[in-house]
Design an enzyme around this catalytic site. Structure first.
Site, PDB file in Angstrom:
ATOM      1  N   ALA A 171      46.385  86.238  53.416  1.00 28.92           N
ATOM      2  CA  ALA A 171      45.776  87.395  53.423  1.00 28.92           C
ATOM      3  C   ALA A 171      45.425  87.916  54.757  1.00 28.92           C
ATOM      4  CB  ALA A 171      44.148  87.029  53.015  1.00 28.92           C
TER       5      ALA A 171
ATOM      6  N   GLY B  15      51.729  87.180  57.160  1.00 23.16           N
ATOM      7  CA  GLY B  15      52.990  86.956  56.157  1.00 23.16           C
ATOM      8  C   GLY B  15      54.101  86.401  57.142  1.00 23.16           C
TER       9      GLY B  15
ATOM     10  N   HIS C 283      51.607  82.236  43.164  1.00 19.06           N
ATOM     11  CA  HIS C 283      50.335  82.170  43.743  1.00 19.06           C
ATOM     12  C   HIS C 283      50.502  81.067  44.931  1.00 19.06           C
ATOM     13  CE1 HIS C 283      45.867  81.026  43.199  1.00 19.06           C
ATOM     14  NE2 HIS C 283      46.090  81.705  44.360  1.00 19.06           N
ATOM     15  N   ASP C 284      50.337  81.588  46.098  1.00 15.93           N
ATOM     16  CA  ASP C 284      50.379  80.743  47.012  1.00 15.93           C
ATOM     17  C   ASP C 284      49.652  79.168  46.881  1.00 15.93           C
ATOM     18  OD1 ASP C 284      47.922  81.554  47.502  1.00 15.93           O
ATOM     19  OD2 ASP C 284      48.295  82.564  49.350  1.00 15.93           O
ATOM     20  N   THR C 285      48.757  79.133  46.169  1.00 12.45           N
ATOM     21  CA  THR C 285      48.010  78.074  46.049  1.00 12.45           C
ATOM     22  C   THR C 285      48.899  77.098  45.139  1.00 12.45           C
ATOM     23  OG1 THR C 285      45.869  79.170  46.172  1.00 12.45           O
ATOM     24  CG2 THR C 285      45.858  76.899  45.383  1.00 12.45           C
TER      25      THR C 285
ATOM     26  N   THR D  21      42.767  80.901  54.629  1.00 13.30           N
ATOM     27  CA  THR D  21      41.379  81.855  54.663  1.00 13.30           C
ATOM     28  C   THR D  21      40.517  81.452  53.696  1.00 13.30           C
ATOM     29  OG1 THR D  21      42.885  83.578  55.183  1.00 13.30           O
ATOM     30  CG2 THR D  21      40.820  84.377  54.237  1.00 13.30           C
TER      31      THR D  21
ATOM     32  N   ASN E 255      36.843  77.548  44.144  1.00 13.93           N
ATOM     33  CA  ASN E 255      37.109  78.536  45.545  1.00 13.93           C
ATOM     34  C   ASN E 255      36.074  78.200  46.390  1.00 13.93           C
ATOM     35  OD1 ASN E 255      39.410  79.426  44.141  1.00 13.93           O
ATOM     36  ND2 ASN E 255      39.054  81.657  44.573  1.00 13.93           N
TER      37      ASN E 255
ATOM     38  N   GLY F 212      46.807  75.600  56.648  1.00 15.25           N
ATOM     39  CA  GLY F 212      46.627  75.810  58.049  1.00 15.25           C
ATOM     40  C   GLY F 212      45.549  75.239  58.623  1.00 15.25           C
TER      41      GLY F 212
END
Length: 482
Positions: A15, A18, A236-238, A259, A296, A402
């Site tokens: 988000a 990239g 989906h990155d997750t 994020t 979430n 991260g």
């Protein structure tokens, strides 16, 4: 590639930034390097908040050029957002940002037709105001929507520009609130009840499916020699990040940090109970028939917004200052929608503490400590609740993404959960992306084999819990609503 390694480009879009990473994979080796990183900065225009998708695509092309010759390309990104194409395949405007205000009040209109409990029982998706279903209902009366012939989720849109072929990858489609997690296919009844034409979507793809080859114009711009296949990954990155959780066995929880914090379990079947809905857990689809059962949590967005408001001070200094602040002095609900929108984050955190009768943090160090304690507390609640709701006990919590760089947050999470935390890998989404591509080319085996390779090749840090969890339970009681 030399030494028997093959190279895979992972386009991983978050988000706020990239990146194009290159993974070099052998039967017992895994190396990851960064080819190119670029900013993902949304733009506020008169009609609302939009993603600058053309800048993102330019960053992808620059990254592929920097990556050099690769055996395949895979793309993953954040969920729920999409682009609309006209009958000629041209994009009808920049994709709307999920933090845009257009979905305010839309969920209640949907529930008047399809009650929230029934919607959850059919799709298993937690309530979030920005779910794709609500975005589509909000967009239905727009001129842009009236001219749309195709809807592509963000990674599928970029894949289409790279290859000219359209598809809808399943793990990301499962975040739209239009997929039945039991059948792993579209929920046609939900779509009909809320007036959404599923013909807008391209055919479903699964992770590992072929997604085309780079167009000649892309090869010319990037300097790559074709054919270069594009492989569907957990887009989906997750989904990609959870695939890269280096767990051995099934008794684990994960927290994908960035994020957002996505905290939960990997299950064989969805949990669709009313109790699960009330606890705001979601059932998203993962690799190999798995379900990502998670909650979430607002995540490091809280700190990112504060750092921006403070004029970008040194993060290391902030964390050192935060470590000297007394623990659990003040906490906020890190899942509260009041923190969703950008702007005035330090003031909103102060207001939340004031309204709950707690000491108001004033300095950047105090606010940072409040955020980290609050995130650890939210991680604890998610891990405890998920075990109870799914009847799935765990003995280790894996932190990937991260947040693994934030040693204070990792230690606080171990303390709050009362369980050991294993932190790493940091670039979990990119690694999961790379390994699904490698598996499609026969280099690695099943999901357990992927995780064994990660355990052998990636640096991991273990945090043992300190003290008991009673003080965290007391802090949680402060946030309990009547």
């Amino acid at each position: 590639m030399s030494g028997g390694l093959r190279a895979y480009a992972a386009v991983d879009l978050g988000a706020s930034s990239g990146r194009v990473m290159v993974g070099r994979v052998g039967t017992d080796s895994l190396e990851l390097s960064e080819a190119h990183r670029f900013v993902n900065r949304p733009v506020r225009v008169p009609e609302g908040l939009r993603w600058d998708v053309l800048a993102l695509y330019a960053g992808v092309l620059e990254g592929l050029k920097a990556a050099g010759q690769v055996d395949s390309v895979g793309l993953d990104s954040w969920a729920v957002d999409y682009g609309l194409l006209d009958a000629d395949g041209a994009l009808l405007g920049n994709p709307v940002h999920y933090r845009d205000a257009r979905t305010e009040g839309v969920a209640e209109k949907v529930w008047a037709t399809l009650p929230a409990a029934e919607l959850y029982a059919r799709t298993g998706l937690q309530y979030a105001p920005f779910n794709t279903l609500y975005q589509l209902v909000a967009a239905r009366s727009s001129a842009q929507f009236a001219h749309a012939e195709r809807l592509l989720l963000v990674p599928d849109l970029l894949s289409y520009w790279l290859t000219g072929e359209q598809g809808t990858e399943l793990t990301n489609a499962s975040t739209t609130q239009l997929i039945d997690p039991r059948t792993r296919d579209w929920s046609y009844e939900v779509a009909e009840r809320v007036g959404i034409d599923l013909g807008l979507f391209a055919p479903l793809r699964r992770p590992g499916d072929p997604a085309g080859v780079l167009r000649p114009e892309v090869l010319e711009e990037t300097g790559l020699t074709g054919p270069v296949p594009v492989t569907a990954v957990g887009s989906h990155d997750t989904a990609s990040a959870v695939a890269a959780v280096p767990a051995l066995g099934e008794r684990f929880a994960y927290i994908c940090t960035g994020t957002w914090s996505l905290a939960g379990l990997e299950l064989a079947a969805p949990v669709l109970t009313e109790e699960s809905r009330a606890a705001n857990f979601t059932n998203e689809l993962g690799l190999d028939g798995t379900v990502r059962y998670l909650r979430n949590i607002m995540g490091l967005w809280l700190l990112q917004e504060c750092v921006r408001a403070w004029g970008e001070p040194d993060l290391g200094g902030l964390l050192r200052e935060a470590a000297t602040v007394p623990a659990l002095r003040s906490v906020v609900d890190a899942g509260d929608a009041m923190f969703l929108a950008p702007g005035r984050m330090p003031e909103r955190i102060e207001e939340a503490c004031r309204e709950s009768g707690q000491p108001v943090p004033r300095t950047p160090g105090e606010i940072t400590r409040c955020i980290l304690d609050s995130l650890a507390l939210a991680h604890r609640r998610a891990v405890v609740d998920a075990q109870r709701l799914a009847d799935h006990p765990v003995d280790t919590v894996y932190v990937v993404g991260g947040g693994t760089r934030n040693t204070l947050l990792c230690q606080l999470t171990a303390d709050a959960c009362g369980l050991p935390v294993v932190a790493g890998p940091t670039e979990a989404a990119a690694l999961g992306n790379v390994l699904v591509q490698a598996r499609a080319h026969g280099l690695v085996g099943d999901l357990a084999g992927i995780r064994r390779l990660l355990t052998r090749t990636q640096p991991l840090t273990r945090y043992a819990p300190r003290g008991d969890t009673a003080r965290w339970e007391a802090a949680e009681a402060r946030l309990a609503r009547p």
